[in-house]
Design an enzyme around this catalytic site. Sequence first.
Site, PDB file in Angstrom:
ATOM      1  CE1 TYR A   1      35.164 -14.103 -63.351  1.00  0.00           C
ATOM      2  CE2 TYR A   1      34.860 -16.438 -63.788  1.00  0.00           C
ATOM      3  CZ  TYR A   1      34.415 -15.139 -63.875  1.00  0.00           C
ATOM      4  OH  TYR A   1      33.211 -14.868 -64.490  1.00  0.00           O
TER       5      TYR A   1
ATOM      6  CE  LYS B   1      29.718 -15.799 -65.078  1.00  0.00           C
ATOM      7  NZ  LYS B   1      28.356 -15.220 -65.176  1.00  0.00           N
TER       8      LYS B   1
HETATM    9  N1  LIG Z   1      32.568  -7.923 -67.137  1.00  0.00           N
HETATM   10  C1  LIG Z   1      33.183  -9.013 -67.541  1.00  0.00           C
HETATM   11  O1  LIG Z   1      34.403  -9.039 -67.722  1.00  0.00           O
HETATM   12  C2  LIG Z   1      32.388 -10.262 -67.834  1.00  0.00           C
HETATM   13  C3  LIG Z   1      32.943 -11.241 -68.666  1.00  0.00           C
HETATM   14  C4  LIG Z   1      32.204 -12.386 -68.948  1.00  0.00           C
HETATM   15  C5  LIG Z   1      30.954 -12.532 -68.372  1.00  0.00           C
HETATM   16  N2  LIG Z   1      30.445 -11.567 -67.554  1.00  0.00           N
HETATM   17  C6  LIG Z   1      29.099 -11.771 -66.983  1.00  0.00           C
HETATM   18  O2  LIG Z   1      28.223 -10.793 -67.514  1.00  0.00           O
HETATM   19  C7  LIG Z   1      27.116 -10.678 -66.628  1.00  0.00           C
HETATM   20  C8  LIG Z   1      26.837  -9.207 -66.371  1.00  0.00           C
HETATM   21  O3  LIG Z   1      27.880  -8.643 -65.600  1.00  0.00           O
HETATM   22  P1  LIG Z   1      28.572  -7.263 -65.937  1.00  0.00           P
HETATM   23  O4  LIG Z   1      30.019  -7.528 -66.077  1.00  0.00           O
HETATM   24  O5  LIG Z   1      27.845  -6.565 -67.007  1.00  0.00           O
HETATM   25  O6  LIG Z   1      28.436  -6.476 -64.549  1.00  0.00           O
HETATM   26  P2  LIG Z   1      27.288  -5.550 -63.953  1.00  0.00           P
HETATM   27  O7  LIG Z   1      27.698  -5.319 -62.538  1.00  0.00           O
HETATM   28  O8  LIG Z   1      27.069  -4.373 -64.800  1.00  0.00           O
HETATM   29  O9  LIG Z   1      25.985  -6.467 -64.006  1.00  0.00           O
HETATM   30  C9  LIG Z   1      25.712  -7.449 -63.046  1.00  0.00           C
HETATM   31  C10 LIG Z   1      24.223  -7.398 -62.815  1.00  0.00           C
HETATM   32  O10 LIG Z   1      23.813  -8.475 -61.952  1.00  0.00           O
HETATM   33  C11 LIG Z   1      22.703  -7.966 -61.250  1.00  0.00           C
HETATM   34  N3  LIG Z   1      22.385  -8.761 -60.077  1.00  0.00           N
HETATM   35  C12 LIG Z   1      23.230  -9.144 -59.083  1.00  0.00           C
HETATM   36  N4  LIG Z   1      22.514  -9.786 -58.117  1.00  0.00           N
HETATM   37  C13 LIG Z   1      21.214  -9.814 -58.549  1.00  0.00           C
HETATM   38  C14 LIG Z   1      20.006 -10.302 -57.999  1.00  0.00           C
HETATM   39  N5  LIG Z   1      19.961 -10.883 -56.790  1.00  0.00           N
HETATM   40  N6  LIG Z   1      18.853 -10.165 -58.719  1.00  0.00           N
HETATM   41  C15 LIG Z   1      18.865  -9.550 -59.922  1.00  0.00           C
HETATM   42  N7  LIG Z   1      19.975  -9.048 -60.491  1.00  0.00           N
HETATM   43  C16 LIG Z   1      21.142  -9.174 -59.796  1.00  0.00           C
HETATM   44  C17 LIG Z   1      23.123  -6.558 -60.879  1.00  0.00           C
HETATM   45  O11 LIG Z   1      22.004  -5.760 -60.493  1.00  0.00           O
HETATM   46  C18 LIG Z   1      23.776  -6.086 -62.148  1.00  0.00           C
HETATM   47  O12 LIG Z   1      22.844  -5.430 -62.955  1.00  0.00           O
HETATM   48  C19 LIG Z   1      27.468 -11.489 -65.380  1.00  0.00           C
HETATM   49  O13 LIG Z   1      26.893 -12.777 -65.482  1.00  0.00           O
HETATM   50  C20 LIG Z   1      28.980 -11.589 -65.486  1.00  0.00           C
HETATM   51  O14 LIG Z   1      29.509 -12.687 -64.775  1.00  0.00           O
HETATM   52  C21 LIG Z   1      31.133 -10.429 -67.284  1.00  0.00           C
END
Ligand SMILES: NC(=O)c1ccc[n+]([C@@H]2O[C@H](COP(=O)([O-])OP(=O)(O)OC[C@H]3O[C@@H](n4cnc5c(N)ncnc54)[C@H](O)[C@@H]3O)[C@@H](O)[C@H]2O)c1
Length: 251
Positions: free
Chosen positions: A153, A160
């Site tokens: 990670y 984060k």
């Molecule tokens: N999936 C997991 O296991 C998990 C767990 C905890 C937290 N998160 C967090 O949740 C959030 C959403 O991620 P996700 O897992 O739904 O994945 P995802 O890939 O569906 O979403 C990530 C989003 O970030 C956007 N993004 C990236 N660069 C960008 C930019 N320059 N401008 C605007 N938007 C941008 C992408 O377009 C995408 O929609 C993130 O912050 C991720 O770190 C994810």
Amino acid sequence: MSILTGKKIIVTGVANKKSIAWGCAKAIADQGAEIIYTYQNDRMKKNLVKLVGEEAQMFELDVASDEKIAEAFAAIKEKFGSIDGLVHSIAFANKEELSGNVTEITRDGFQLAQDISAYSLLAVSKYAAPLMTEGGSIVTMTYMGSERSIPNYNMMGIAKAALEAEVRYLATELAPKNIRVNAISAGAIKTLAVTGVKDYQSLLSLSEERTPDKVAVTIEEVGNSCAFLLSPLATGIIGDVIYVDKGVHLS
Ligand SMILES: NC(=O)c1ccc[n+]([C@@H]2O[C@H](COP(=O)([O-])OP(=O)(O)OC[C@H]3O[C@@H](n4cnc5c(N)ncnc54)[C@H](O)[C@@H]3O)[C@@H](O)[C@H]2O)c1
């Protein structure tokens, strides 16, 4: 009456139907809010249109550019006047920074990940807060790799940690304006973003095996908690990181 009736809420970060932001959007809409979607680029717009149709309110917002952030919020202000909430669900790091050793993280890779995944919360809050004329709520997404060393990670855990610190400082700054800022620490869910982490299957199975019923948390469960944090039911929660991972962080 539903808990978000009459509210106008910006949802960033819907890349597809697996996105955590999509779980949030569905839950927020179920609770009666009007959703203002933002998308990163034309490719993401196409995916979004498939999910919500062409008539939905959507604005381009690439957080890598101050100009694009300013333009997006100017357009939202012109159309809606005010807003009541914002979901920040955005992160990015190069694959090289999500594997191997942290001593190999490059300066450029570090800056990119911090910029998109952490600085972006400050940048969008700067423009969102003045639109929250009746108060509001900002929710961002984090992961427990911020406080523990989770294999691969790496850079995202560092970003984060910065994001969670921002939540506390932003919350302190914006609380007098009746704007609450909080984070949800979600369990690992298979999304586009998570597949960037080397050996992400281990991350996912860790989040599944440590739950009481061996079923990983869903985007719908994260979405429901997000709707709650955006609502007046959560006025007592300020500057916090709420785990929505079915207890995975306990062991
Ligand atoms: N999936 C997991 O296991 C998990 C767990 C905890 C937290 N998160 C967090 O949740 C959030 C959403 O991620 P996700 O897992 O739904 O994945 P995802 O890939 O569906 O979403 C990530 C989003 O970030 C956007 N993004 C990236 N660069 C960008 C930019 N320059 N401008 C605007 N938007 C941008 C992408 O377009 C995408 O929609 C993130 O912050 C991720 O770190 C994810």
